[in-house]
Enzyme design. Structure first.
Site: not given
Ligand SMILES: *[C@@H]1O[C@H](CO)[C@@H](O)[C@H](O)[C@H]1NC(C)=O
Ligand SMILES: CC(=O)N[C@H]1CO[C@H](CO)[C@@H](O)[C@@H]1O
Length: 445
Positions: A258-259, A377, A406
């Site tokens: 994630n990210e 997201e 999100w």
């Protein structure tokens, strides 16, 4: 119902932590396992569940070979709540890509839905997992993104990996991977497919900085991408987690993290991380996933930052270590991802307009690379209905492949699911906007 007693859990985990031999606890079989099925003398290949066999100490004094595992679907929970009393719909075939679109069994697969990182991490019963996924499915969703990680340094709640003295032990028990089996079964029961992230840039639920601090004793976040010992540890986790679900069609795809960024929650790095650092890492890890799991799609899970040094806008400057267009060209990555948080990114004067440009620019990259790109997201906390209506319309008109809001929310028997200011519960005015968008995206094709 899904919990085992603490003492039983300790029995399972403590020997793994103290094990001296790398053979001890090695995977040796289970549905989807294609690796070595033999165990060294003194250990026996032992079925922990249909998906996961390990070499554990046993009476046998010689190597043991087990029969190949069955290829039947996973056992579904016998403790399912009312929402699964109907027969579980069969899910056959893996989601694939064709040009800029996703496909399933030769037909177009519309990727639309929501994030729900919390399904496997907040102690939900299988009945509440089913209720949460039912709310998401009722929004018209086909796809849910969730977390396939929780790295802890002391055992508590649901977690997947326990770290001690620089060594990790995967939790295969009822609070670990068996719990994730329940997440998969509940998604399947609601006709949904899962995108699963395998670690986190941020300190929530452990993530990269736990690997780095445990193995290197530093807070240099970017060692996650470059230190050979850290990379080996992450691959070991992937081997176990991804290996368990190789033949599971409910998994739509894996995401590396994630990210990912050059810096994380510690704010500390070596100062040498560039977009090339993360591009090289993404190439290496995605190729590794493909080598053990040829069935599933793979993406990075990044925010989709462009690398245009000198651009006036921060998300376009490449300063976080992401070059979206270069990464999208990596052959072992099947689709691209972008996130959209104008306010967090300092785009406060016209957040809706910034998002429109962001979606449009990613749709352009999608066409150039001829791969799917999803807005996986997005969020604002003010004027959500107006802003999301505008962004959804832009997704439809630009041809962007799909999107995941999100984040999803549910009112469950155990209470409300987490709300970070972005959660959309079924009684929220945005929920019917999600439904209209899902229908419009399916109609667009
Ligand atoms: C990785 O970190 C370990 C522990 O600090 C260190 O011994 C090793 O040299 C590092 N490896 C690389 C390739 O930097
Ligand atoms: C964009 C994002 O997800 N940011 C979060 C990352 O993790 C830090 C630390 O846990 C949070 O404070 C951020 O909100």
């Amino acid at each position: 119902m899904k919990k085992v007693s603490v003492s039983l859990l300790a029995l399972v985990l403590v020997p793994l932590i103290n094990a001296a031999s790398p053979e001890w606890g090695r995977s040796c079989g289970g549905i989807g396992w294609t690796g070595d099925t033999t165990c060294i003398a003194g250990t026996v290949c032992t079925e922990l569940n249909a998906y996961y066999f390990q070499c554990l100490p046993g009476a046998s004094s010689s190597s043991t070979t087990i029969a190949p595992p069955p290829t039947s679907p996973p056992p579904t929970s016998t403790s399912a709540g009312p929402t699964t009393s109907a027969p579980i719909p069969a899910q056959t075939g893996f989601v694939k890509t064709s040009g800029q679109r996703f496909t399933l069994n030769g037909a177009e697969y519309t990727l639309v839905g929501a994030n729900a990182y919390w399904v496997g991490l907040t102690g939900l019963s299988t009945a509440d997992m089913n209720a949460a996924f039912a709310d998401i499915a009722n929004a018209g969703s086909t796809t849910v993104r969730t977390w396939g990680f929780n790295d802890v340094t002391s055992a508590s709640g649901d977690y997947y990996q326990l770290w001690s003295n620089g060594k990790a032990a995967v939790n295969t028990g009822a609070t670990g991977l068996q719990n994730f089996d329940n997440v998969v079964a509940a998604a399947k029961a609601n006709g949904l497919r899962l995108i699963v992230s395998l670690t986190n840039n941020w300190s929530d639920y452990g993530g990269m900085d736990v690997y780095v601090s445990q193995i290197t004793g530093t807070t240099n976040h970017d060692y996650f991408y470059t230190n050979a010992s850290v990379i080996a540890a992450f691959k070991s986790y992937i081997q176990t987690f991804v290996g368990r679900y190789v033949n599971e069609p409910t998994i739509l795809g894996w995401e590396l993290a994630n990210e990912p960024r050059c810096t994380g929650s510690t704010g500390t790095s070596t100062g040498t991380c560039t977009t090339t650092t993360i591009t090289n890492w993404a190439s290496q890890i995605s190729a590794f996933i493909k080598s053990i799991d040829p069935n599933h799609l793979v993406a990075i899970g990044d925010e989709g930052f462009f690398n245009d040094p000198g651009n006036a806008l921060y998300p376009y400057q490449g300063t976080e270590g992401i070059d979206f267009n270069v990464n999208l060209a990596i052959s072992t990555l099947d689709f691209g991802t972008a996130h959209l948080y104008p306010i967090s990114w300092g785009q406060t004067s016209d957040p809706t307009g910034f998002g429109t440009q962001w979606i449009t620019d990613h749709a352009t990259s999608q066409m150039t690379a001829n791969k799917p790109v999803i807005l996986e997201e997005f969020g604002v906390t003010d004027s959500q209905a107006t802003t999301y209506t505008s962004w959804y319309s832009t997704i439809i008109s630009t041809g962007l492949t799909g999107d995941l809001i999100w984040q999803a929310g549910s009112h469950l028997s155990s209470g409300n699911t987490p709300d970070d200011g972005y959660a959309i519960y079924p009684d929220d005015p945005v929920y019917p906007i999600e439904q209209q968008h899902a229908a419009a995206l399916k109609a667009r094709g």
